[in-house]
Design a protein around this motif. Structure first.
Motif, PDB file in Angstrom:
ATOM      1  N   THR A  67      26.101   4.054 -20.229  1.00 51.39           N
ATOM      2  CA  THR A  67      27.014   3.277 -19.382  1.00 51.39           C
ATOM      3  C   THR A  67      26.905   3.710 -17.925  1.00 51.39           C
ATOM      4  O   THR A  67      26.871   2.874 -17.007  1.00 51.39           O
ATOM      5  N   LEU A  68      26.830   5.018 -17.705  1.00 50.55           N
ATOM      6  CA  LEU A  68      26.706   5.532 -16.339  1.00 50.55           C
ATOM      7  C   LEU A  68      25.379   5.121 -15.709  1.00 50.55           C
ATOM      8  O   LEU A  68      25.329   4.743 -14.530  1.00 50.55           O
ATOM      9  N   VAL A  69      24.311   5.199 -16.490  1.00 51.17           N
ATOM     10  CA  VAL A  69      22.991   4.824 -15.956  1.00 51.17           C
ATOM     11  C   VAL A  69      22.989   3.363 -15.524  1.00 51.17           C
ATOM     12  O   VAL A  69      22.550   3.017 -14.413  1.00 51.17           O
ATOM     13  N   ILE A  70      23.474   2.498 -16.393  1.00 46.09           N
ATOM     14  CA  ILE A  70      23.466   1.063 -16.077  1.00 46.09           C
ATOM     15  C   ILE A  70      24.374   0.763 -14.889  1.00 46.09           C
ATOM     16  O   ILE A  70      24.067  -0.093 -14.050  1.00 46.09           O
ATOM     17  N   SER A  71      25.489   1.490 -14.777  1.00 45.28           N
ATOM     18  CA  SER A  71      26.420   1.257 -13.669  1.00 45.28           C
ATOM     19  C   SER A  71      25.864   1.776 -12.345  1.00 45.28           C
ATOM     20  O   SER A  71      25.893   1.073 -11.325  1.00 45.28           O
ATOM     21  N   LEU A  72      25.343   2.994 -12.353  1.00 46.45           N
ATOM     22  CA  LEU A  72      24.902   3.623 -11.107  1.00 46.45           C
ATOM     23  C   LEU A  72      23.565   3.079 -10.609  1.00 46.45           C
ATOM     24  O   LEU A  72      23.297   3.094  -9.407  1.00 46.45           O
ATOM     25  N   PHE A  73      22.738   2.622 -11.538  1.00 46.47           N
ATOM     26  CA  PHE A  73      21.398   2.162 -11.150  1.00 46.47           C
ATOM     27  C   PHE A  73      21.248   0.650 -11.289  1.00 46.47           C
ATOM     28  O   PHE A  73      20.137   0.144 -11.381  1.00 46.47           O
ATOM     29  N   SER A  74      22.372  -0.062 -11.307  1.00 45.32           N
ATOM     30  CA  SER A  74      22.310  -1.515 -11.513  1.00 45.32           C
ATOM     31  C   SER A  74      21.506  -2.221 -10.425  1.00 45.32           C
ATOM     32  O   SER A  74      20.836  -3.224 -10.688  1.00 45.32           O
ATOM     33  N   ASP A  75      21.558  -1.683  -9.189  1.00 47.40           N
ATOM     34  CA  ASP A  75      20.834  -2.332  -8.091  1.00 47.40           C
ATOM     35  C   ASP A  75      19.335  -2.051  -8.140  1.00 47.40           C
ATOM     36  O   ASP A  75      18.567  -2.651  -7.387  1.00 47.40           O
ATOM     37  N   ARG A  76      18.917  -1.135  -9.004  1.00 47.58           N
ATOM     38  CA  ARG A  76      17.497  -0.798  -9.100  1.00 47.58           C
ATOM     39  C   ARG A  76      16.861  -1.311 -10.391  1.00 47.58           C
ATOM     40  O   ARG A  76      15.689  -1.051 -10.650  1.00 47.58           O
ATOM     41  N   LEU A  77      17.649  -1.990 -11.201  1.00 52.50           N
ATOM     42  CA  LEU A  77      17.139  -2.481 -12.479  1.00 52.50           C
ATOM     43  C   LEU A  77      16.566  -3.886 -12.323  1.00 52.50           C
ATOM     44  O   LEU A  77      17.211  -4.771 -11.751  1.00 52.50           O
ATOM     45  N   GLN A  78      15.373  -4.079 -12.833  1.00 53.54           N
ATOM     46  CA  GLN A  78      14.802  -5.409 -12.883  1.00 53.54           C
ATOM     47  C   GLN A  78      15.441  -6.179 -14.037  1.00 53.54           C
ATOM     48  O   GLN A  78      15.793  -5.594 -15.061  1.00 53.54           O
ATOM     49  N   PRO A  79      15.627  -7.468 -13.883  1.00 52.89           N
ATOM     50  CA  PRO A  79      16.288  -8.248 -14.944  1.00 52.89           C
ATOM     51  C   PRO A  79      15.481  -8.239 -16.246  1.00 52.89           C
ATOM     52  O   PRO A  79      14.253  -8.161 -16.241  1.00 52.89           O
ATOM     53  N   VAL A  80      16.215  -8.301 -17.349  1.00 52.49           N
ATOM     54  CA  VAL A  80      15.608  -8.352 -18.681  1.00 52.49           C
ATOM     55  C   VAL A  80      15.993  -9.680 -19.316  1.00 52.49           C
ATOM     56  O   VAL A  80      17.160 -10.084 -19.267  1.00 52.49           O
ATOM     57  N   SER A  81      15.035 -10.344 -19.904  1.00 51.75           N
ATOM     58  CA  SER A  81      15.318 -11.644 -20.512  1.00 51.75           C
ATOM     59  C   SER A  81      16.268 -11.481 -21.697  1.00 51.75           C
ATOM     60  O   SER A  81      16.224 -10.481 -22.422  1.00 51.75           O
TER      61      SER A  81
END
Length: 320
Positions: free
Chosen positions: A162-176
Motif C-alpha cells: 500500500t505504501l509503495v503504490i501510494s508513494l510511487f504512484s507518480d512513477r508507475l506506468q499504467p497497467v492494463s
C-alpha cells in the motif's frame, strides 16, 4: 516494521542514490527502531504482569532452541515450515514484482530488498516464538504458518504494498485492466494448492461445499452446539471472575474472553478453575486436563463441566 518501511521508502524516493545500508545508520532510523523496541518491551512487561510473570515463554523457547540447535531433525522441520511460510507470500512477491516492473526508475530492486529485510526480521521473530511449541503434538499447525503468527508477515506485506503504490504512484506506468485481472486470477487459483500444502487443517473442498449448502463440515459435531448447553456455558462465563483460569473446547473459547484461557500445551502457570470438555473427546483434552483440586464434574448433554469446589455455587445459578 511498518513505520521503518515507510521511512525507508521515503528515503528511496527522495534520495534514490543513497545506499540502503547508509540509511540503516542514520540517527532517525535508530530513534524510530529503539522507540518501537521500548514500546514492545513495555507491552511484554505488561503482559507478564497480567500473567503474574509465571510463564517465561521466551526463556522456554530459547532453552528449546539451545537444546535442539544441533539436531538435523529440528532444522529439517523448521526449514520446511519457513519454506511453507515463503510459499504463502508468493502473491506478495508477484504483486511487488509487477509494481517494480512498472516503475520508471531503477528503484525496484531496492524496494524488494527493503521488503525482504522486513520479512526476514519478522520471520526470525516467528521462528523463536514457534520453537516454544517444538516437540508438542500438532507443532506444525501452531508454528510459522499458524494464522495468528503468519498475520505479522501478511500485515507487513500488505502495508508495504500500500505504501509503495501510494508513494510511487507518480512513477508507475499504467497497467492494463486485463493484465491485472489475469494476474489476480492466477494468484488466487495458484494459492489454493499452496494453502493445502502449508496448512493441512485448511478446509477440504467437500467441507467448503457443505458450508455453502448450510451444513456442518465433516469434522464438526452439531451436538456440540446445543442451545441449552451453550446457555449454561455462557451463563457460567458471565458469572466467573476475570481472574479465573479456564480450559475449554475450541468452540467455547470466545465465551470465556474475560478469563485467562489455558491452552492444551501443559505450560499453564496455574491449574484451571473451570474446564469444559466434550463428552466425545476426540482431541484427547482429558489427557492433559490441568484441573485444580478439589473439583466436581457436572455432565451436560454434550459436555463434561469440571469446576473447582469454591466456584461450584456459580454453576448452580446457571443450571435450573
Amino acid at each position: 516494521m511498518i513505520h521503518l518501511a515507510y521511512e525507508g521508502l521515503q528515503c528511496i524516493r527522495q534520495r534514490p542514490r543513497l545506499p540502503l545500508w547508509k540509511w540503516l545508520w542514520t540517527r532517525r532510523f535508530w530513534v524510530i527502531a529503539i522507540g518501537w523496541i521500548i514500546v514492545f518491551f513495555a507491552g511484554m512487561v505488561w503482559l507478564g504482569y497480567k500473567n503474574n510473570f509465571a510463564e517465561p515463554r521466551l526463556q522456554i523457547a530459547l532453552t528449546l532452541l539451545k537444546n535442539n540447535i544441533n539436531q538435523p531433525v529440528f532444522w529439517r522441520q523448521m526449514l520446511l515450515l519457513i519454506g511453507h511460510s515463503g510459499l504463502l507470500l508468493l502473491p506478495v512477491i508477484v504483486t511487488l514484482w509487477l509494481v517494480m516492473s512498472r516503475l520508471r526508475d531503477r528503484s525496484g530492486s531496492r524496494l524488494f530488498l527493503l521488503w525482504g529485510i522486513g520479512v526476514v526480521v519478522l520471520t526470525a521473530l516467528n521462528f523463536v516464538q514457534s520453537v516454544h511449541y517444538y516437540n508438542q503434538p500438532l507443532f506444525y499447525l501452531v508454528s510459522l504458518t499458524w494464522p495468528p503468527r503468519f498475520v505479522l508477515l501478511w500485515a507487513f506485506s500488505a502495508a508495504f504494498l500500500t505504501l509503495v503504490i501510494s508513494l510511487f504512484s507518480d512513477r508507475l506506468q499504467p497497467v492494463s485492466s486485463v493484465k491485472i485481472w489475469f494476474v489476480g486470477a492466477g494468484l488466487f487459483f495458484g494459492q489454493i494448492p499452496v494453502l493445502y500444502l502449508a496448512r493441512p487443517d485448511f478446509p477440504s473442498l467437500r467441507n467448503w461445499a457443505r458450508t455453502l449448502q448450510g451444513k456442518y463440515a465433516d469434522d464438526k459435531d452439531p451436538a456440540l452446539l446445543r442451545s441449552d448447553d451453550l446457555n449454561v456455558v455462557k451463563c457460567l462465563a458471565d458469572q466467573l471472575p476475570s481472574d479465573a483460569n479456564v480450559f475449554s473446547y475450541d468452540f467455547l473459547v470466545p465465551f470465556f474472553h474475560r478469563q485467562y484461557g489455558i491452552w492444551p500445551t501443559g505450560k499453564q502457570y496455574k491449574p484451571a478453575d473451570v474446564a469444559v470438555i466434550p463428552i466425545n473427546d476426540k482431541q484427547g483434552l482429558r489427557n492433559v486436563l490441568p484441573m485444580r483440586q478439589p473439583y466436581r464434574v457436572i455432565r451436560l448433554k454434550s459436555y463434561d463441566l469440571y469446576i473447582a469446589t469454591d466456584y461450584e455455587y456459580l454453576i448452580r445459578q446457571c443450571i435450573r
